[in-house]
Design a protein around this motif. Structure first.
Motif, PDB file in Angstrom:
ATOM      1  N   PRO A  39       0.828  -1.216   0.000  1.00  0.00           N
ATOM      2  CA  PRO A  39       0.000   0.000   0.000  1.00  0.00           C
ATOM      3  C   PRO A  39       0.859   1.262   0.000  1.00  0.00           C
ATOM      4  N   GLY A  40       0.470   2.234  -0.812  1.00  0.00           N
ATOM      5  CA  GLY A  40       1.152   3.514  -0.799  1.00  0.00           C
ATOM      6  C   GLY A  40       2.436   3.592  -1.597  1.00  0.00           C
ATOM      7  N   ALA A  41       2.772   2.515  -2.310  1.00  0.00           N
ATOM      8  CA  ALA A  41       4.020   2.537  -3.082  1.00  0.00           C
ATOM      9  C   ALA A  41       3.902   3.413  -4.324  1.00  0.00           C
ATOM     10  N   GLY A  42       2.662   3.653  -4.778  1.00  0.00           N
ATOM     11  CA  GLY A  42       2.488   4.563  -5.905  1.00  0.00           C
ATOM     12  C   GLY A  42       1.942   3.938  -7.170  1.00  0.00           C
ATOM     13  N   VAL A 119      -4.501  -5.404  -5.174  1.00  0.00           N
ATOM     14  CA  VAL A 119      -4.622  -4.907  -3.809  1.00  0.00           C
ATOM     15  C   VAL A 119      -3.219  -4.714  -3.222  1.00  0.00           C
ATOM     16  N   GLY A 120      -3.016  -3.633  -2.484  1.00  0.00           N
ATOM     17  CA  GLY A 120      -1.709  -3.367  -1.904  1.00  0.00           C
ATOM     18  C   GLY A 120      -1.295  -4.428  -0.898  1.00  0.00           C
ATOM     19  N   ASN A 121      -0.326  -5.254  -1.291  1.00  0.00           N
ATOM     20  CA  ASN A 121       0.128  -6.361  -0.446  1.00  0.00           C
ATOM     21  C   ASN A 121       1.316  -7.010  -1.147  1.00  0.00           C
ATOM     22  N   LEU A 122       2.374  -7.317  -0.418  1.00  0.00           N
ATOM     23  CA  LEU A 122       3.543  -7.961  -1.020  1.00  0.00           C
ATOM     24  C   LEU A 122       3.595  -9.466  -0.769  1.00  0.00           C
ATOM     25  N   VAL A 123       2.548 -10.017  -0.161  1.00  0.00           N
ATOM     26  CA  VAL A 123       2.568 -11.449   0.162  1.00  0.00           C
ATOM     27  C   VAL A 123       1.573 -12.218  -0.700  1.00  0.00           C
ATOM     28  N   CYS A 124       0.303 -12.088  -0.401  1.00  0.00           N
ATOM     29  CA  CYS A 124      -0.732 -12.927  -1.029  1.00  0.00           C
ATOM     30  C   CYS A 124      -0.825 -12.796  -2.548  1.00  0.00           C
TER      31      CYS A 124
END
Length: 219
Positions: A39-42, A119-124
């Motif tokens: 989230p928020g990375a742009g 969706v902002g997430n680096l896992v799922c």
């Protein structure tokens, strides 16, 4: 007795639908990318900065994935592109079934390129095939250079990585050498695009690469 975990069952079922999505897109000659980040990375700002140039060359649509609200979709729709909104209502990723429903709501005959803003997430999100042609991960320098080590899957299976908010590099503690070295070990074949989506720095190389990959897929 053979045991099948729920995760395996879910991913297997997802893969079947993802393959159907791929077939539908192939039949309509639509090239789809899956854009992932925390989230928020742009991601939305990157799209806003890219759209005016991409629209000159191809017909583009966007699938917006958010837990709630249509705020990002409204920002993208302002550029006059087709947008499909997916609200997951708590789920931390998009899956192939969600994308299938979004595809049904879009006029694929009038699209060449489709971008999924996950969706902002680096896992799922990294575990779910959506039927995309390319996976692109985005990281902002404000998140730190250690994200590749902490979340290796999303970067290892990306076709490209965008390093965003380059304009803030003088003001944050981001070890560029560490990031580049770690990423090279994790994914030596993927290009890295250093950009500032807010001021346009480096955007030309990223857009040119994307359009070239789209063109190559038609050969």
């Amino acid at each position: 007795m053979k045991q099948i975990t729920l995760k395996q069952q879910v991913l297997q079922g997802n893969k079947i639908i993802a393959d159907k999505n791929r077939q539908i897109l192939r039949e309509h000659s639509v090239f789809m990318i899956n854009l992932m980040s925390s989230p928020g990375a742009g991601k939305t700002t990157l799209l806003e900065s890219s759209l005016p140039y991409i629209k000159k060359h191809v017909r583009i649509g966007v699938i917006e994935g958010d837990v709630a609200t249509t705020l990002d979709a409204e920002r993208i729709a302002a550029f006059g592109v087709n947008v499909a909104q997916i609200n997951t209502h708590g789920a931390c990723h998009l899956d192939a079934q969600m994308i299938s429903r979004a595809l049904a709501s879009l006029d694929l005959n009038n699209l060449d390129l489709l971008v999924i803003e996950n969706v902002g997430n680096l896992v799922c999100p990294s575990e779910f095939d959506l039927g995309e042609n390319l996976r692109v991960s985005l990281l902002s320098i404000t998140e730190g250079a250690d994200k590749v080590m902490k979340y290796p899957s999303v970067f290892a299976y990306s076709d490209a990585v965008i390093l965003n908010k380059l304009d803030l590099l003088p003001y944050v503690n981001f070890d560029m050498d560490q990031f580049l070295s770690t990423f090279q070990k994790c994914n030596p074949s993927a290009p890295i695009f250093k950009v500032s989506a807010s001021n346009g720095e480096g955007m030309e190389s990223w857009i040119r690469w994307l359009l070239q990959r789209k063109e190559d897929s038609c050969l």
